[in-house]
Design a protein around this motif. Sequence first.
Motif, PDB file in Angstrom:
ATOM      1  N   SER A  94       9.144   2.655  -7.266  1.00 48.12           N
ATOM      2  CA  SER A  94       7.967   1.874  -6.902  1.00 48.12           C
ATOM      3  C   SER A  94       7.349   1.254  -8.146  1.00 48.12           C
ATOM      4  CB  SER A  94       6.945   2.758  -6.182  1.00 48.12           C
ATOM      5  OG  SER A  94       6.347   3.647  -7.094  1.00 48.12           O
ATOM      6  N   LEU A  95       7.442   2.008  -9.278  1.00 48.49           N
ATOM      7  CA  LEU A  95       6.916   1.425 -10.521  1.00 48.49           C
ATOM      8  C   LEU A  95       7.688   0.170 -10.889  1.00 48.49           C
ATOM      9  CD1 LEU A  95       6.026   4.544 -12.683  1.00 48.49           C
ATOM     10  CD2 LEU A  95       4.478   2.851 -11.686  1.00 48.49           C
ATOM     11  N   ALA A  96       9.014   0.252 -10.719  1.00 48.55           N
ATOM     12  CA  ALA A  96       9.827  -0.918 -11.027  1.00 48.55           C
ATOM     13  C   ALA A  96       9.431  -2.095 -10.135  1.00 48.55           C
ATOM     14  CB  ALA A  96      11.311  -0.578 -10.839  1.00 48.55           C
ATOM     15  N   ALA A  97       9.213  -1.757  -8.842  1.00 51.64           N
ATOM     16  CA  ALA A  97       8.835  -2.814  -7.910  1.00 51.64           C
ATOM     17  C   ALA A  97       7.448  -3.354  -8.269  1.00 51.64           C
ATOM     18  CB  ALA A  97       8.827  -2.272  -6.481  1.00 51.64           C
ATOM     19  N   HIS A  98       6.567  -2.427  -8.644  1.00 53.11           N
ATOM     20  CA  HIS A  98       5.215  -2.846  -9.008  1.00 53.11           C
ATOM     21  C   HIS A  98       5.215  -3.693 -10.261  1.00 53.11           C
ATOM     22  CE1 HIS A  98       2.504  -1.163  -6.138  1.00 53.11           C
ATOM     23  NE2 HIS A  98       3.074   0.030  -6.201  1.00 53.11           N
ATOM     24  N   ARG A  99       6.097  -3.317 -11.193  1.00 50.79           N
ATOM     25  CA  ARG A  99       6.182  -4.057 -12.439  1.00 50.79           C
ATOM     26  C   ARG A  99       6.453  -5.534 -12.148  1.00 50.79           C
ATOM     27  NH1 ARG A  99       7.271  -3.476 -17.905  1.00 50.79           N
ATOM     28  NH2 ARG A  99       8.600  -5.173 -18.597  1.00 50.79           N
ATOM     29  N   GLN A 100       7.368  -5.745 -11.244  1.00 50.40           N
ATOM     30  CA  GLN A 100       7.708  -7.107 -10.849  1.00 50.40           C
ATOM     31  C   GLN A 100       6.490  -7.824 -10.269  1.00 50.40           C
ATOM     32  OE1 GLN A 100      10.670  -8.234 -11.637  1.00 50.40           O
ATOM     33  NE2 GLN A 100       9.967 -10.267 -10.969  1.00 50.40           N
ATOM     34  N   ARG A 101       5.769  -7.101  -9.384  1.00 50.54           N
ATOM     35  CA  ARG A 101       4.633  -7.721  -8.701  1.00 50.54           C
ATOM     36  C   ARG A 101       3.496  -7.988  -9.690  1.00 50.54           C
ATOM     37  NH1 ARG A 101       0.207  -5.806  -6.502  1.00 50.54           N
ATOM     38  NH2 ARG A 101       0.803  -3.661  -6.874  1.00 50.54           N
ATOM     39  N   LEU A 102       3.276  -6.981 -10.594  1.00 53.76           N
ATOM     40  CA  LEU A 102       2.199  -7.141 -11.568  1.00 53.76           C
ATOM     41  C   LEU A 102       2.474  -8.313 -12.492  1.00 53.76           C
ATOM     42  CD1 LEU A 102       1.311  -3.456 -12.510  1.00 53.76           C
ATOM     43  CD2 LEU A 102      -0.144  -5.145 -11.385  1.00 53.76           C
ATOM     44  N   LEU A 103       3.717  -8.414 -12.886  1.00 55.25           N
ATOM     45  CA  LEU A 103       4.095  -9.521 -13.764  1.00 55.25           C
ATOM     46  C   LEU A 103       3.760 -10.859 -13.098  1.00 55.25           C
ATOM     47  CD1 LEU A 103       5.425 -10.178 -16.485  1.00 55.25           C
ATOM     48  CD2 LEU A 103       7.588 -10.409 -15.254  1.00 55.25           C
ATOM     49  N   GLN A 161       0.817  -1.211   0.000  1.00 55.30           N
ATOM     50  CA  GLN A 161       0.000   0.000   0.000  1.00 55.30           C
ATOM     51  C   GLN A 161       0.852   1.264   0.000  1.00 55.30           C
ATOM     52  OE1 GLN A 161      -3.410   0.002   2.716  1.00 55.30           O
ATOM     53  NE2 GLN A 161      -3.410  -2.221   2.635  1.00 55.30           N
ATOM     54  N   ILE A 162       1.987   1.209   0.724  1.00 57.38           N
ATOM     55  CA  ILE A 162       2.864   2.398   0.713  1.00 57.38           C
ATOM     56  C   ILE A 162       3.451   2.582  -0.685  1.00 57.38           C
ATOM     57  CG2 ILE A 162       5.005   3.391   1.642  1.00 57.38           C
ATOM     58  CD1 ILE A 162       4.334   2.128   4.308  1.00 57.38           C
ATOM     59  N   ALA A 163       3.857   1.453  -1.311  1.00 54.84           N
ATOM     60  CA  ALA A 163       4.410   1.533  -2.664  1.00 54.84           C
ATOM     61  C   ALA A 163       3.383   2.108  -3.628  1.00 54.84           C
ATOM     62  CB  ALA A 163       4.870   0.151  -3.124  1.00 54.84           C
ATOM     63  N   THR A 164       2.124   1.698  -3.492  1.00 51.08           N
ATOM     64  CA  THR A 164       1.074   2.221  -4.359  1.00 51.08           C
ATOM     65  C   THR A 164       0.907   3.721  -4.160  1.00 51.08           C
ATOM     66  OG1 THR A 164      -0.046   0.122  -4.110  1.00 51.08           O
ATOM     67  CG2 THR A 164      -1.328   1.911  -5.056  1.00 51.08           C
ATOM     68  N   LEU A 165       0.954   4.150  -2.893  1.00 48.11           N
ATOM     69  CA  LEU A 165       0.823   5.583  -2.607  1.00 48.11           C
ATOM     70  C   LEU A 165       1.971   6.368  -3.237  1.00 48.11           C
ATOM     71  CD1 LEU A 165      -0.358   5.463   1.128  1.00 48.11           C
ATOM     72  CD2 LEU A 165      -1.706   6.141  -0.869  1.00 48.11           C
ATOM     73  N   CYS A 166       3.185   5.767  -3.244  1.00 49.59           N
ATOM     74  CA  CYS A 166       4.332   6.428  -3.881  1.00 49.59           C
ATOM     75  C   CYS A 166       4.115   6.507  -5.394  1.00 49.59           C
ATOM     76  CB  CYS A 166       5.627   5.662  -3.615  1.00 49.59           C
ATOM     77  SG  CYS A 166       6.190   5.818  -1.923  1.00 49.59           S
ATOM     78  N   ARG A 184       1.017 -13.479 -14.402  1.00 49.63           N
ATOM     79  CA  ARG A 184       1.429 -14.843 -14.724  1.00 49.63           C
ATOM     80  C   ARG A 184       0.452 -15.846 -14.089  1.00 49.63           C
ATOM     81  NH1 ARG A 184       7.478 -15.650 -14.065  1.00 49.63           N
ATOM     82  NH2 ARG A 184       6.960 -15.019 -11.978  1.00 49.63           N
ATOM     83  N   GLN A 185       0.080 -15.538 -12.846  1.00 51.99           N
ATOM     84  CA  GLN A 185      -0.917 -16.394 -12.172  1.00 51.99           C
ATOM     85  C   GLN A 185      -2.215 -16.435 -12.986  1.00 51.99           C
ATOM     86  OE1 GLN A 185      -1.128 -17.932  -9.069  1.00 51.99           O
ATOM     87  NE2 GLN A 185       0.811 -17.345  -8.077  1.00 51.99           N
ATOM     88  N   LEU A 186      -2.669 -15.224 -13.410  1.00 48.87           N
ATOM     89  CA  LEU A 186      -3.916 -15.139 -14.170  1.00 48.87           C
ATOM     90  C   LEU A 186      -3.802 -15.893 -15.478  1.00 48.87           C
ATOM     91  CD1 LEU A 186      -4.980 -11.423 -13.599  1.00 48.87           C
ATOM     92  CD2 LEU A 186      -6.120 -13.488 -12.782  1.00 48.87           C
ATOM     93  N   ALA A 187      -2.666 -15.702 -16.135  1.00 47.19           N
ATOM     94  CA  ALA A 187      -2.458 -16.359 -17.424  1.00 47.19           C
ATOM     95  C   ALA A 187      -2.511 -17.884 -17.250  1.00 47.19           C
ATOM     96  CB  ALA A 187      -1.115 -15.933 -18.005  1.00 47.19           C
ATOM     97  N   ARG A 188      -1.893 -18.359 -16.155  1.00 53.29           N
ATOM     98  CA  ARG A 188      -1.887 -19.797 -15.919  1.00 53.29           C
ATOM     99  C   ARG A 188      -3.309 -20.315 -15.751  1.00 53.29           C
ATOM    100  NH1 ARG A 188       1.394 -20.752 -11.077  1.00 53.29           N
ATOM    101  NH2 ARG A 188       3.225 -20.363 -12.364  1.00 53.29           N
ATOM    102  N   GLN A 189      -4.114 -19.545 -14.982  1.00 55.29           N
ATOM    103  CA  GLN A 189      -5.509 -19.952 -14.803  1.00 55.29           C
ATOM    104  C   GLN A 189      -6.244 -19.982 -16.121  1.00 55.29           C
ATOM    105  OE1 GLN A 189      -7.733 -17.787 -11.843  1.00 55.29           O
ATOM    106  NE2 GLN A 189      -6.006 -17.844 -10.402  1.00 55.29           N
TER     107      GLN A 189
END
Lengths: 134, 510, 309
Positions: free
Chosen positions: A84-93, A20-25, A97-102
């Motif tokens: 934070s975008l870089a960190a988010h990019r990692q998390r979003l990916l 949540q802090i990363a999102t706020l950033c 990937r989970q969604l794609a697998r489903q």
Amino acid sequence: MILRIEKGSAVPISRQIGGQIATLCASGKLKPRDRMPSVRELARELAVNQNTILRVYERLVSDGLLEMRHGQGTFVTEGAKENSLAAHRQRLLEELRQLARQGVALGLSSEQLHELLAEAISQLVVPNEEEASR
Amino acid sequence: MKSERQPMRSVWHSLLWKEWHEHKWKLAALMMVSFIVVATHYSNSYNAQTMGVAVFGLLVPYCVLAGTFLGMSTAGRESGRKTLTFLQSLPVPMWRPGIAKLSMAILTAVLPVIALGAFCMWWISGEGMADMFSFEGQVWRATDWVAITTIVSVLGVTSLLLWMAAAGANQSDEIRAGAVGFLVISFVWLVIAYIVYQGEKRHLQTVHEVAEVLIAAAPGGVGSTTIMWRIQSGNYLLLLATGLIGHGCVLAWYLRRFGRVVSRPSRTDGNVSSIVTNKNQQLGPPMRSQFTATAWKQIRETGPLSLMAVGGVLVLATAFYLINDRQMGARGFGEVLAGLTLTVGFLVTLVTGIGVFFEDLKPGVDDFWRSRPMNFSLWFGVKFVVGVLTLVVAFGTLFLFAYWLTDASLFVRESQPLVVVGTFVGIFLLIYTLAMATYCLLRQPIYAAVLTFGLLFGGIFVVSWLDQYHRLLRGTEMHWSIVLALMLFIQVYATAWAWQAVRSDWGWKG
Amino acid sequence: MSGLAIEIQGVRKSFRKTEVLRGMSLQVERGQTFAFLGRNGAGKTTAIRMLLGLLNRDDGAMRVLGRDPAADPMAVRASVGYLAEDQTMYGWMRAGEILRFIAPFYPTWDHDLALTYARDFEVPLQTKIKHLSKGQNVRLGLVMALAHRPELVILDDPALGLDPIMRKQFNRDLITHLQGEGRTVFYSSHLLYEVEPVADEVAILDQGRIVRQIATEQLRADVKQIVLPSNATQALSEATKVLDRRSDGDELALTVEGAEQAIEKLRSEGIEHRVVDLNLDEIFEAYVMGQGSRPTAEPTVDNVTVSQT
């Protein structure tokens, strides 16, 4: 700064707070040089163990979102948004990937998945534009 | 054994089954104690005269004790054990559990009396001791005497129990129920006494007679000798009607009240916090020492009962005085006061003894003080001594007052007044200690009371037996020092047990 | 002085024929907030009463702040703050009176601190204890457990009977007044989601022994559910401890301890699998209700130290 903790969630509390802090950033609600609440204050406000908050801050420092200035407190770094975008990019990916697998497990093709993603984005466009025009 | 799968046949079956289980041991204990007492007399009475007096002497305190304690427990046990809310939640009106509880309590109180009466009848007729017998100037046949004593006792204990249960209903525990019941009963007697007094003072014969008839409805009133005299003189129909109607009203009062209590809602934190921030947030200094703190607590726990007992004795003495001995002036009042101080003192000493650790050994509270770093010997010692001192101050004052009123003539007839006073103090201390020890071990006030009573009479039995044995052996009476040594031994032994029970958390925890 | 606030080694306790504790062991580091979890009747209260010397153990060793509570209960009670489960106090005393009453029993009692806490916790001092609400009752008990500045505070299910608002307030009090001052807190609970935000470390008690002791954060990473084809279970069964096993046709859902190594192994062997994150309730359920290969040997204790400030 408004943070919300979901008790009993499968996502650990430290990850909830860090995310949540990363999102706020990333969204610019926390601006560079903003002073963060102290570990003690935030722990009290969220009713969360001080060590947990400390670990979250430490991880955000190592991710380059926050910096601790000795004797002054914790502040948002100049490069917080980008980092934070870089960190988010990692998390979003990871989440995509989970969604794609489903999707694959359900028998959807690559095109169909792209279509779904495009549709999801199109539903978000309106609020985003409104925000941008403000 | 009955099958576990079968439900009970009816609501009454269930309720009576529950009450039976809660009363069966009380019944057994009362039976046992009564028969121990009779056995003491069986072993050394040789004629109907002594036997008759003995039965009477047993049944009067029996009725007072059984009526008081069973009434107390009927009124306060469920709320004291926090089971009342469960009873309230049952889909039956509260008068049904109320009736079940009351009738089982009455049965428990009455059965030993009947058994005792039957035993005495059998014994007297078997021994051919149906000779004449005199009591307070009237001559009786021994069997008639026993029969009438039994009937009057049954009625008396039932009446007292009912009044106690009705007056004490809905109090938060047994001790409180007993205290309130005691106050109400004292008050009723005072009112009747006042009416008698007014009637006599103004020479209104009818008012006086009405008041005497009212006694039949008063707590335990059927047991009074007045009634016995009335029965003989044939005016019993009026008395019977008054008694029935009066006790019917008390029963209705009990049933209307029993369990009809809305438990006090706990305040929400929000409401209180506004009060908190505004005022009253001062905190006094800490108490100076463990000694002060423990003594303070014990006075607060024991004091109210002693104070109330003093008030009750004064009220009862006034009532008794107004009804009977008015011509005797201050001296007569003093004698009545002294007599009542001893009688009520016996009861209050018993209750106070039980009360010393009553609250401390309640489940939950037990853990609270045990988990503190305290000196157990100091805790026990201070509580014990302060409890005794409260009693000494309360009843000592009363007794000195009576002594002063009678112009120091209370013990003129005794050759050694100090020995008499000393004996009473010794016996009271023994009762106190025994009650405390039995409560610490049993943790049930009623059983503790019954067991104390039993131990006391068992002790008297042992002493009288020793005395007889001694007379056979040496041809002289036993020396008082042997009795004193025996009392001291029991005193020390009971104290040691109580101390062990408190220190090591021994005791029956149900 | 040892670094451990509480040390329990192979403790056993039976009541008549029921064995309540069967070789229970755990260690609590100084300065930690330690949650002691278990189902109702698992033996939590029994263990806690032993820590204060209110019960004697049948076997095993126990140290509280370096002292044996069975041998020296008074010293332990003087240095420990204790709040019993559903603590009952003398109903006729006022809240202020019981604080004055209890003060002389503790050599280190700080009466000003007691007043400060009473104000902070909003305990009405002029109210009789029998008229206090549940929450006020617990907080009054907490004032009494804290006002002698104990090094270690032992709380037996303090959240029992508190509503969600009061529980959050209680957690806050715990964090500000106890963690903030560096005290060791040992508390039992059966509400895991209340424990998770607060505790540094948790221990799960089941059937009389500790089945797991681990840092709260690590528990999540360590215990996960892995869904894999039922014919591929051979790859896991040897090294991995399975807590719970559920099969659904050709799929098998295993809740495992040591999830990271297990996943690594599956990945290296190229076995198709899904990893499901579990919440604390599910993890707890797997430990106490799981249909897995329950360890019969001594329970595992992970000695994990949490970084301290």
